[in-house]
Design a protein around this motif. Structure first.
Motif, PDB file in Angstrom:
ATOM      1  N   ILE A   1      27.208 -57.878  39.561  1.00  0.00           N
ATOM      2  CA  ILE A   1      26.111 -58.760  39.965  1.00  0.00           C
ATOM      3  C   ILE A   1      24.815 -58.303  39.324  1.00  0.00           C
ATOM      4  O   ILE A   1      24.060 -59.095  38.750  1.00  0.00           O
ATOM      5  CB  ILE A   1      25.957 -58.777  41.504  1.00  0.00           C
ATOM      6  N   GLU A   2      24.546 -57.007  39.402  1.00  0.00           N
ATOM      7  CA  GLU A   2      23.298 -56.475  38.855  1.00  0.00           C
ATOM      8  C   GLU A   2      23.241 -56.615  37.340  1.00  0.00           C
ATOM      9  O   GLU A   2      22.149 -56.698  36.757  1.00  0.00           O
ATOM     10  CB  GLU A   2      23.137 -55.003  39.252  1.00  0.00           C
ATOM     11  N   LEU A   3      24.388 -56.665  36.706  1.00  0.00           N
ATOM     12  CA  LEU A   3      24.446 -56.850  35.251  1.00  0.00           C
ATOM     13  C   LEU A   3      24.470 -58.326  34.860  1.00  0.00           C
ATOM     14  O   LEU A   3      24.569 -58.659  33.674  1.00  0.00           O
ATOM     15  CB  LEU A   3      25.682 -56.144  34.688  1.00  0.00           C
ATOM     16  N   GLY A   4      24.391 -59.200  35.853  1.00  0.00           N
ATOM     17  CA  GLY A   4      24.335 -60.631  35.586  1.00  0.00           C
ATOM     18  C   GLY A   4      25.662 -61.273  35.263  1.00  0.00           C
ATOM     19  O   GLY A   4      25.705 -62.415  34.790  1.00  0.00           O
ATOM     20  N   GLN A   5      26.768 -60.580  35.542  1.00  0.00           N
ATOM     21  CA  GLN A   5      28.102 -61.102  35.232  1.00  0.00           C
ATOM     22  C   GLN A   5      28.721 -61.651  36.520  1.00  0.00           C
ATOM     23  O   GLN A   5      29.615 -61.050  37.112  1.00  0.00           O
ATOM     24  CB  GLN A   5      28.958 -60.002  34.610  1.00  0.00           C
ATOM     25  N   LEU A   6      28.229 -62.801  36.935  1.00  0.00           N
ATOM     26  CA  LEU A   6      28.570 -63.316  38.257  1.00  0.00           C
ATOM     27  C   LEU A   6      30.028 -63.738  38.380  1.00  0.00           C
ATOM     28  O   LEU A   6      30.644 -63.551  39.444  1.00  0.00           O
ATOM     29  CB  LEU A   6      27.652 -64.491  38.609  1.00  0.00           C
ATOM     30  N   ASP A   7      30.592 -64.331  37.324  1.00  0.00           N
ATOM     31  CA  ASP A   7      31.987 -64.760  37.412  1.00  0.00           C
ATOM     32  C   ASP A   7      32.919 -63.562  37.607  1.00  0.00           C
ATOM     33  O   ASP A   7      33.833 -63.604  38.440  1.00  0.00           O
ATOM     34  CB  ASP A   7      32.388 -65.532  36.153  1.00  0.00           C
ATOM     35  N   GLU A   8      32.672 -62.509  36.849  1.00  0.00           N
ATOM     36  CA  GLU A   8      33.498 -61.311  36.992  1.00  0.00           C
ATOM     37  C   GLU A   8      33.276 -60.660  38.353  1.00  0.00           C
ATOM     38  O   GLU A   8      34.219 -60.160  38.980  1.00  0.00           O
ATOM     39  CB  GLU A   8      33.191 -60.310  35.879  1.00  0.00           C
ATOM     40  N   ALA A   9      32.031 -60.648  38.808  1.00  0.00           N
ATOM     41  CA  ALA A   9      31.733 -60.073  40.120  1.00  0.00           C
ATOM     42  C   ALA A   9      32.480 -60.829  41.211  1.00  0.00           C
ATOM     43  O   ALA A   9      33.072 -60.226  42.119  1.00  0.00           O
ATOM     44  CB  ALA A   9      30.231 -60.113  40.375  1.00  0.00           C
ATOM     45  N   GLU A  10      32.468 -62.141  41.116  1.00  0.00           N
ATOM     46  CA  GLU A  10      33.172 -62.964  42.097  1.00  0.00           C
ATOM     47  C   GLU A  10      34.662 -62.625  42.119  1.00  0.00           C
ATOM     48  O   GLU A  10      35.268 -62.493  43.197  1.00  0.00           O
ATOM     49  CB  GLU A  10      32.971 -64.443  41.766  1.00  0.00           C
ATOM     50  N   ARG A  11      35.264 -62.439  40.948  1.00  0.00           N
ATOM     51  CA  ARG A  11      36.682 -62.089  40.890  1.00  0.00           C
ATOM     52  C   ARG A  11      36.950 -60.741  41.571  1.00  0.00           C
ATOM     53  O   ARG A  11      37.955 -60.569  42.267  1.00  0.00           O
ATOM     54  CB  ARG A  11      37.168 -62.072  39.439  1.00  0.00           C
ATOM     55  N   SER A  12      36.049 -59.790  41.351  1.00  0.00           N
ATOM     56  CA  SER A  12      36.238 -58.469  41.957  1.00  0.00           C
ATOM     57  C   SER A  12      36.208 -58.556  43.479  1.00  0.00           C
ATOM     58  O   SER A  12      37.059 -57.960  44.168  1.00  0.00           O
ATOM     59  CB  SER A  12      35.151 -57.502  41.469  1.00  0.00           C
ATOM     60  N   PHE A  13      35.238 -59.268  44.020  1.00  0.00           N
ATOM     61  CA  PHE A  13      35.145 -59.376  45.481  1.00  0.00           C
ATOM     62  C   PHE A  13      36.329 -60.148  46.055  1.00  0.00           C
ATOM     63  O   PHE A  13      36.838 -59.805  47.133  1.00  0.00           O
ATOM     64  CB  PHE A  13      33.824 -60.028  45.878  1.00  0.00           C
ATOM     65  N   LYS A  14      36.800 -61.170  45.353  1.00  0.00           N
ATOM     66  CA  LYS A  14      37.955 -61.928  45.844  1.00  0.00           C
ATOM     67  C   LYS A  14      39.220 -61.060  45.819  1.00  0.00           C
ATOM     68  O   LYS A  14      40.058 -61.156  46.731  1.00  0.00           O
ATOM     69  CB  LYS A  14      38.143 -63.198  45.021  1.00  0.00           C
ATOM     70  N   LYS A  15      39.347 -60.223  44.804  1.00  0.00           N
ATOM     71  CA  LYS A  15      40.481 -59.290  44.770  1.00  0.00           C
ATOM     72  C   LYS A  15      40.414 -58.329  45.945  1.00  0.00           C
ATOM     73  O   LYS A  15      41.436 -58.012  46.566  1.00  0.00           O
ATOM     74  CB  LYS A  15      40.481 -58.508  43.450  1.00  0.00           C
ATOM     75  N   SER A  16      39.208 -57.871  46.252  1.00  0.00           N
ATOM     76  CA  SER A  16      39.070 -56.939  47.380  1.00  0.00           C
ATOM     77  C   SER A  16      39.433 -57.622  48.691  1.00  0.00           C
ATOM     78  O   SER A  16      40.006 -56.994  49.594  1.00  0.00           O
ATOM     79  CB  SER A  16      37.638 -56.384  47.440  1.00  0.00           C
ATOM     80  N   LEU A  17      39.134 -58.919  48.814  1.00  0.00           N
ATOM     81  CA  LEU A  17      39.433 -59.644  50.046  1.00  0.00           C
ATOM     82  C   LEU A  17      40.926 -59.899  50.216  1.00  0.00           C
ATOM     83  O   LEU A  17      41.397 -60.098  51.348  1.00  0.00           O
ATOM     84  CB  LEU A  17      38.667 -60.963  50.075  1.00  0.00           C
ATOM     85  N   LYS A  18      41.668 -59.885  49.138  1.00  0.00           N
ATOM     86  CA  LYS A  18      43.120 -59.987  49.259  1.00  0.00           C
ATOM     87  C   LYS A  18      43.702 -58.745  49.931  1.00  0.00           C
ATOM     88  O   LYS A  18      44.765 -58.787  50.542  1.00  0.00           O
ATOM     89  CB  LYS A  18      43.751 -60.181  47.884  1.00  0.00           C
ATOM     90  N   ILE A  19      42.976 -57.650  49.817  1.00  0.00           N
ATOM     91  CA  ILE A  19      43.410 -56.394  50.435  1.00  0.00           C
ATOM     92  C   ILE A  19      42.839 -56.285  51.847  1.00  0.00           C
ATOM     93  O   ILE A  19      43.548 -55.918  52.787  1.00  0.00           O
ATOM     94  CB  ILE A  19      42.955 -55.187  49.595  1.00  0.00           C
ATOM     95  N   GLU A  20      41.549 -56.591  51.994  1.00  0.00           N
ATOM     96  CA  GLU A  20      40.868 -56.518  53.294  1.00  0.00           C
ATOM     97  C   GLU A  20      40.189 -57.867  53.545  1.00  0.00           C
ATOM     98  O   GLU A  20      38.997 -58.043  53.287  1.00  0.00           O
ATOM     99  CB  GLU A  20      39.852 -55.378  53.292  1.00  0.00           C
ATOM    100  N   PRO A  21      40.943 -58.853  54.050  1.00  0.00           N
ATOM    101  CA  PRO A  21      40.481 -60.253  54.114  1.00  0.00           C
ATOM    102  C   PRO A  21      39.207 -60.479  54.919  1.00  0.00           C
ATOM    103  O   PRO A  21      38.477 -61.435  54.659  1.00  0.00           O
ATOM    104  CB  PRO A  21      41.671 -60.980  54.761  1.00  0.00           C
ATOM    105  N   ARG A  22      38.918 -59.637  55.875  1.00  0.00           N
ATOM    106  CA  ARG A  22      37.766 -59.891  56.744  1.00  0.00           C
ATOM    107  C   ARG A  22      36.584 -58.979  56.449  1.00  0.00           C
ATOM    108  O   ARG A  22      35.647 -58.900  57.247  1.00  0.00           O
ATOM    109  CB  ARG A  22      38.179 -59.725  58.211  1.00  0.00           C
TER     110      ARG A  22
END
Length: 270
Positions: free
Chosen positions: A230-251
């Motif tokens: 996010i801080e590097l301005g790469q929002l699409d990649e950042a979104e993918r990272s957070f969605k991957k993390s939510l597959k592990i810890e959904p809440r």
């Protein structure tokens, strides 16, 4: 203990004493596997009963100190944790394992042990080093980790980074240490280094994280990766990272909040 982020702040979250539980899950390693000068992994000579008993007692003391440090941190006493728990482990370990011809590593898994010792053997083969490698139980490195955690609580981020660098010298591929180092880079706004540290953590989880901690450490590293992106301005990649993390810890609230933040940033650009 470990760190996480949300709303732009570093937060230490007492999940289940993760930093020290990870160290204490492992049995004492009194046999100290070594790498001989010819690069062949060998075991050190067997210790007699008295030597083994003394080694076990010494390691038990270090584990008890880690537990004490954990409790003091929970009680909001970071300075006491450093003074009464982490520094004594560090000082005694450095005195015990002082050597000019040995490289010491602290390990949590057998595959991590093999990774480090084969690396030393490869250096022998290339003629780059004549030193032996010895794998130890992880208490020494976790004392540096715990000290770094306490220093962050005291807002002494530069010293915390130095303590984590010591931990990583002993356990270069430990994902937990790499992730925490990334959080300290966040404090100094070194986004590229933060991203690199979290990605290194992700790359080493299967090798250097016990099976029962892999999901937790992967999710945390993914959140740190996403924050840096996010801080590097790469929002699409950042979104993918957070969605991957939510597959592990959904809440996980932090990941959900960061995804909302990405959505707001996109709206502002429209």
């Amino acid at each position: 203990m470990d760190s996480d982020m949300g709303d732009g702040k570093i937060r230490h979250i007492p999940l289940y004493s993760l930093a020290f539980a990870a160290a204490l899950l492992l049995p004492v390693v009194p046999w100290a596997p070594a790498v001989a000068n010819d690069g062949v992994p060998v075991d050190t000579p067997a210790k007699n009963d008295d030597q083994a008993s003394a080694e076990d007692a010494w390691q038990k003391l270090q584990n008890e100190r880690l537990r004490l440090g954990d409790e003091l941190l929970k009680q909001g006493q970071p300075e006491a944790a450093i003074r009464d728990a982490f520094d004594p482990i560090i000082q005694e370990s450095e005195a015990k394992y002082r050597s000019d011809d040995t490289i010491y590593f602290c390990v949590r898994t057998q595959s991590e042990t093999l990774l480090y010792l084969l690396g030393v053997a490869a250096s022998h083969d290339k003629g780059e080093s004549g030193k032996n490698g010895v794998a130890l139980a992880p208490s020494w490195a976790y004392a540096y980790y715990g000290k770094a955690y306490a220093l962050i609580e005291l807002n002494r981020f530069e010293e915390a980074g130095q303590s984590l660098d010591h931990a990583l010298k002993l356990s270069p591929n430990n994902p937990q240490f790499l992730t925490e180092r990334g959080f300290v880079y966040r404090a100094s706004r070194e986004w590229d280094k933060m991203l690199e540290s979290h990605r290194a953590a992700l790359a080493n989880i299967e090798v250097a994280t016990p099976d029962n901690l892999q999901k937790t450490e992967r999710a945390r590293a993914l959140r740190g990766e996403g924050y840096a992106l996010i801080e590097l301005g790469q929002l699409d990649e950042a979104e993918r990272s957070f969605k991957k993390s939510l597959k592990i810890e959904p809440r996980n609230k932090i990941a959900l909040d960061e995804l909302d933040y990405i959505k707001r940033l996109r709206q502002q650009k429209q």
